[in-house]
Design an enzyme around this catalytic site. Structure first.
Site, short mmCIF file in Angstrom:
data_model
loop_
_atom_site.label_atom_id
_atom_site.label_comp_id
_atom_site.label_asym_id
_atom_site.label_seq_id
_atom_site.Cartn_x
_atom_site.Cartn_y
_atom_site.Cartn_z
N ASP A 114 -5.74 -2.31 -2.66
CA ASP A 114 -6.07 -2.40 -1.24
C ASP A 114 -6.74 -1.08 -0.84
OD1 ASP A 114 -6.15 -3.09 1.43
OD2 ASP A 114 -4.00 -3.15 1.73
N LYS A 142 -9.69 -5.45 -3.08
CA LYS A 142 -10.26 -5.63 -1.74
C LYS A 142 -11.54 -4.83 -1.54
CE LYS A 142 -6.30 -7.41 0.73
NZ LYS A 142 -5.24 -7.22 1.74
N PHE A 163 -4.75 -11.43 4.18
CA PHE A 163 -3.48 -11.12 3.53
C PHE A 163 -3.18 -12.23 2.55
CE2 PHE A 163 0.87 -10.27 2.60
CZ PHE A 163 0.87 -8.89 2.51
N ASP A 170 3.45 -11.11 -2.53
CA ASP A 170 4.44 -11.52 -1.53
C ASP A 170 4.04 -11.13 -0.12
OD1 ASP A 170 4.89 -8.67 -1.97
OD2 ASP A 170 6.68 -8.95 -0.74
N ARG A 176 6.08 -15.38 -3.67
CA ARG A 176 5.68 -14.89 -5.00
C ARG A 176 5.54 -16.03 -6.01
NH1 ARG A 176 5.89 -9.24 -5.25
NH2 ARG A 176 7.55 -8.22 -4.07
P1 IMP Z 1 -2.78 0.29 -1.73
O1 IMP Z 1 -2.04 1.53 -2.14
O2 IMP Z 1 -3.21 0.33 -0.29
O3 IMP Z 1 -3.95 -0.03 -2.63
O4 IMP Z 1 -1.74 -0.89 -1.76
C1 IMP Z 1 -1.62 -1.73 -2.83
C2 IMP Z 1 -0.34 -2.53 -2.73
O5 IMP Z 1 -0.16 -3.10 -1.42
C3 IMP Z 1 -0.40 -3.70 -3.68
O6 IMP Z 1 0.10 -3.36 -4.94
C4 IMP Z 1 0.41 -4.76 -2.97
O7 IMP Z 1 1.78 -4.62 -3.32
C5 IMP Z 1 0.25 -4.46 -1.50
N1 IMP Z 1 -0.81 -5.32 -0.89
C6 IMP Z 1 -2.02 -4.94 -0.44
N2 IMP Z 1 -2.72 -5.96 0.05
C7 IMP Z 1 -1.96 -7.07 -0.11
C8 IMP Z 1 -2.14 -8.48 0.18
O8 IMP Z 1 -3.17 -8.98 0.68
N3 IMP Z 1 -1.09 -9.30 -0.13
C9 IMP Z 1 0.06 -8.84 -0.70
N4 IMP Z 1 0.26 -7.54 -0.99
C10 IMP Z 1 -0.72 -6.65 -0.71
#
Ligand code: IMP
Ligand code: MG
Length: 185
Positions: A114, A142, A163, A170, A176
């Site tokens: 993300d 993303k 999302f 989840d 999940r």
């Molecule tokens: P980041 O550190 O912002 O890249 O966050 C990544 C983590 O956020 C992922 O490993 C997921 O656990 C969670 N996450 C981010 N976007 C989503 C989504 O659309 N659905 C479910 N979990 C998400």
């Protein structure tokens, strides 16, 4: 393919109307292709696949069965310190593999990138363990980073700005176990 849930899937989702974004057959075909690419990419030497829990658990188990070479498997469990709402960027390993990482080819398997904060911190931490190489296979990306993370060599699908749940992902621990990837909203 219909993006509308069957009555069975709707029941599994607790009645929630989730829109299917990637169905089971689409995921299976992509995971098969990723497995072939990964098989071809790694030179001889020890390959250690590290699944980042919990989100990667279904993807990980499907992916390793499509990798046609010897490998070892372990898990990583990460946690951020500080505020629960805003990712502080301070990542700590709650579970650290018992296996030494030195001189091994490490393949990190993640569910979704993300902001990329978790992955960047995780990679910095793992690099200090002197692996032979360090690469990431993420199911979804993303693509929000202005500069992509060079270690992210494989991505299953570009993720829409939604999302996403299912196939390991989840929302507050729900969904999940859904066999497809869907948009919750
Ligand atoms: P980041 O550190 O912002 O890249 O966050 C990544 C983590 O956020 C992922 O490993 C997921 O656990 C969670 N996450 C981010 N976007 C989503 C989504 O659309 N659905 C479910 N979990 C998400
Ligand atoms: Mg995750």
């Amino acid at each position: 393919m219909s993006s509308v849930l069957s009555p069975e899937m709707r029941r599994r989702a607790g009645g929630r109307d989730i829109r299917i974004v990637f169905d089971e057959a689409t995921i299976a075909a992509r995971v098969h292709a990723l497995g072939q690419e990964i098989t071809a990419a790694f030179p001889d030497g020890e390959l250690l696949v590290l699944g980042l829990l919990k989100g990667s658990f279904i993807f990980l188990s499907d992916l390793v069965r499509q990798i046609d070479r010897p490998l070892h498997l372990d898990f990583l469990v990460a946690s951020s310190y500080g505020s629960e709402q805003v990712s502080s960027g301070n990542v700590r390993l709650v579970y650290d593999p018992e296996t030494p990482l030195e001189e091994k080819h490490l393949l990190i398997v993640e569910d979704i990138i993300d902001s990329g904060r978790t992955m960047k911190k995780m990679l910095a931490l793992l690099a200090t363990r002197r692996p032979a190489s360090l690469a990431v296979c993420a199911l979804l990306n993303k693509n929000l980073l202005p500069v992509p993370i060079p270690e992210v060599r494989w991505v299953g699908f570009p993720a829409p700005p939604a999302f996403l749940v299912g196939y390991g992902l989840d929302h507050v621990e729900d969904y999940r176990h859904l066999p497809f990837i869907g948009d919750l909203n």
